[in-house]
Design a protein around this motif. Sequence first.
Motif, PDB file in Angstrom:
ATOM      1  N   UNK A 482       6.406   6.358  19.506  1.00 19.41           N
ATOM      2  CA  UNK A 482       5.595   5.874  18.657  1.00 19.41           C
ATOM      3  C   UNK A 482       6.665   4.965  17.823  1.00 19.41           C
ATOM      4  N   UNK A 483       6.046   3.894  17.097  1.00 16.04           N
ATOM      5  CA  UNK A 483       6.937   3.019  16.468  1.00 16.04           C
ATOM      6  C   UNK A 483       6.341   2.369  15.226  1.00 16.04           C
ATOM      7  N   UNK A 484       6.797   2.436  13.966  1.00 13.84           N
ATOM      8  CA  UNK A 484       5.928   2.091  12.915  1.00 13.84           C
ATOM      9  C   UNK A 484       6.663   1.639  11.617  1.00 13.84           C
ATOM     10  N   UNK A 485       5.985   0.889  11.041  1.00 12.30           N
ATOM     11  CA  UNK A 485       6.446   0.346   9.444  1.00 12.30           C
ATOM     12  C   UNK A 485       6.762   1.665   8.502  1.00 12.30           C
ATOM     13  N   UNK A 486       5.701   2.820   8.838  1.00  8.61           N
ATOM     14  CA  UNK A 486       5.718   3.994   7.760  1.00  8.61           C
ATOM     15  C   UNK A 486       5.004   4.885   8.626  1.00  8.61           C
ATOM     16  N   UNK A 487       5.308   6.154   8.181  1.00  9.28           N
ATOM     17  CA  UNK A 487       4.866   7.382   8.987  1.00  9.28           C
ATOM     18  C   UNK A 487       2.964   7.192   8.426  1.00  9.28           C
ATOM     19  N   UNK A 488       2.194   7.686   9.632  1.00 12.61           N
ATOM     20  CA  UNK A 488       0.934   7.781   9.264  1.00 12.61           C
ATOM     21  C   UNK A 488       0.399   8.400   7.941  1.00 12.61           C
ATOM     22  N   UNK A 489       1.065   9.498   7.595  1.00  8.16           N
ATOM     23  CA  UNK A 489       0.849  10.223   6.394  1.00  8.16           C
ATOM     24  C   UNK A 489       1.290   9.425   5.102  1.00  8.16           C
ATOM     25  N   UNK A 490       2.242   8.666   5.267  1.00  8.87           N
ATOM     26  CA  UNK A 490       2.689   7.760   4.181  1.00  8.87           C
ATOM     27  C   UNK A 490       1.751   6.694   3.810  1.00  8.87           C
ATOM     28  N   UNK A 491       1.407   6.147   5.066  1.00  5.12           N
ATOM     29  CA  UNK A 491       0.244   4.946   4.971  1.00  5.12           C
ATOM     30  C   UNK A 491      -0.999   5.553   4.162  1.00  5.12           C
ATOM     31  N   UNK A 492      -1.193   6.761   4.762  1.00  5.01           N
ATOM     32  CA  UNK A 492      -2.652   7.410   4.229  1.00  5.01           C
ATOM     33  C   UNK A 492      -2.770   7.521   3.025  1.00  5.01           C
ATOM     34  N   UNK A 493      -1.441   8.184   2.337  1.00  7.67           N
ATOM     35  CA  UNK A 493      -1.394   8.466   0.905  1.00  7.67           C
ATOM     36  C   UNK A 493      -1.353   7.289   0.208  1.00  7.67           C
ATOM     37  N   UNK A 494      -0.652   6.051   0.704  1.00 10.52           N
ATOM     38  CA  UNK A 494      -0.947   4.999  -0.256  1.00 10.52           C
ATOM     39  C   UNK A 494      -1.939   4.167  -0.122  1.00 10.52           C
ATOM     40  N   UNK A 495      -2.566   3.883   0.878  1.00 11.47           N
ATOM     41  CA  UNK A 495      -3.676   2.957   1.255  1.00 11.47           C
ATOM     42  C   UNK A 495      -5.014   3.792   1.101  1.00 11.47           C
ATOM     43  N   UNK A 496      -5.117   5.098   1.614  1.00 13.29           N
ATOM     44  CA  UNK A 496      -6.362   5.690   1.883  1.00 13.29           C
ATOM     45  C   UNK A 496      -6.592   6.726   0.665  1.00 13.29           C
ATOM     46  N   UNK A 497      -5.278   7.042  -0.181  1.00 15.00           N
ATOM     47  CA  UNK A 497      -5.148   7.802  -1.246  1.00 15.00           C
ATOM     48  C   UNK A 497      -5.359   9.220  -0.978  1.00 15.00           C
TER      49      UNK A 497
END
Length: 579
Positions: A482-497
């Motif tokens: 996988x290749x991403x700008x941020x980890x799924x966990x980090x993204x979820x914490x920021x955008x999904x709260x």
Amino acid sequence: MTDVVLDAVTAEPDWLRCESCRELVYGRRYRRDLRICPHCRAHGRLTAPERIATLFDPGSVVDLPAVEVAEDPLGFAAQRPYPESLARARAQTGLPEAALCVRATIEGEPVYAVVLDFRFLGGSMGVAVGEAVTRTAEAALRDRLPLLLVTASGGARMQEGALSLMQMAKTSQALAALDEAGVLTITLVTDPTYGGVAASFTTLTDVVLAEPGAHLGFAGPRVIAQTTGQRLPEGFQTAEFLLARGLIDDVVPRVAVPGAIARLLRVAAPAPLEPDDPLALLPSAHQPSPWLMRIGKQSKEAEPAQVAEPAGAAERTAWEAVRLARHPDRPTTADYVSYLLTDFHELHGDRIGGDSRAVIAGLGRLGDLPIVLVGHDKGHRTTERTARNFGMASPAGYRKAARVMRLAAKLGLPVVTLIDTPGADPGPDSESNGQAVAIAENLRLMARLPVPVVCVVIGEGGSGGALAVGVGNRVLAAEHAVYSVISPEGCAAILWKDPAAAPDAATALRLTPRDLLGQGVIDAIVPEPPGGAHTDPIRAAELLGEAVERTLRELSTMSADELVTQRFNRFRALGGPAV
């Protein structure tokens, strides 16, 4: 070692006491074992003739002409006139000066070498030694053969005043000329190496190896302790101390030194063009890379890259892909090195003051292709993963990668990077030491490398920490990477709260190889064994090696200018205007 009993026939020590462990050692065994204590493995000092006899192939050594210079430029006298000191040193050592210069081979690989002898006025560098080093470097430049420097010195020679000091600049210039010509240079540091010798040619070479326990520094420990009044750390200025601080590349036991140097010579030694070769008429910027000149005549026909279309990629949910990419048994860079490369020698440190075990970098061979490899390594077991910081590199790791990639550019070797990191190290020490700057510098460096660059995401490609070694002519990804700008966990914490929304974030980020191929972020997908690379690491390595080798051969006909332009255009097009 201290003499205890003298052999009446040989007039050499019959019994010795090791100065390190204080055990008695039988003298003949000690000499047979290359002056290594059998009890504590402390390395005693070798003379220059002994070093030459043990390092180079028998019968291969050709002495270079002795250097003739003004012997006493200052008319210097202290306890005795300087000419008397020279005469006494010559009588005691049987040498004309503190440096012996030769052309020889190591395991069949030709090399020019300068070997210093500490017995001769402390191996100090006067005009004669500076001239010897410079002339040998010039011979290496003329013949495009590697240069090996074996150092043992107390520094610049006081009896020759400022002229001795100027030899630091002269020898450094000679090393710079070899850099510009793309000729490999290697130092073997032996005990001790100090002063002007340490602060000039010794530490300017491409690769700095050291024997166990060898001391290297500018000022001696007694001078430092007396000047500062501070207690020095245990092992201060030893090879092991310097390796841990990223200042040398490796510590190599004496018996392994010839093999280590030979591996480097086999991979990195340049191959001069034959006079009738039409490539010799081309400006260097328009020539294919020098590595191809060594293998080009038997190059295989370039085959297509692995999976070129998104439809050919495996279908998995994004979260399944993340879990497979992070599998603890997934092959690491160290695994791929052991499965795929021969003659590999890992290089350590950024030469500034740090190293990072999260990044492996070195020279080796992929099949018949000499390459420079840089890769993140997470490790497997908990202790190893902790030691490697779970693949998260510090600024020193990225600066080490940059140093080795510059070496690739100098030698004309292609760069292969293996990407597997959750991201750059986020700790306060890394921030204090310039993490952002180190990553940015790597991006700029890789954009302009005049050699083929192939990058492969082998596991987790996380953020700028991954991209810092990911600017290539071709970017591949393993089937379950996988290749991403941020980890799924980090993204979820920021955008999904909500960190528990990581699976949804993974889907939204479109981070699977199938998605990345469609976006143009990667150029091809490397297949893995059924179930993932961890189910059959050897087969996974075979598939990776085949893909990288094919890609390198595909790039092999491009000139340096073409490689830089193609790489620029590749990244320039990402996220451009919709057509």
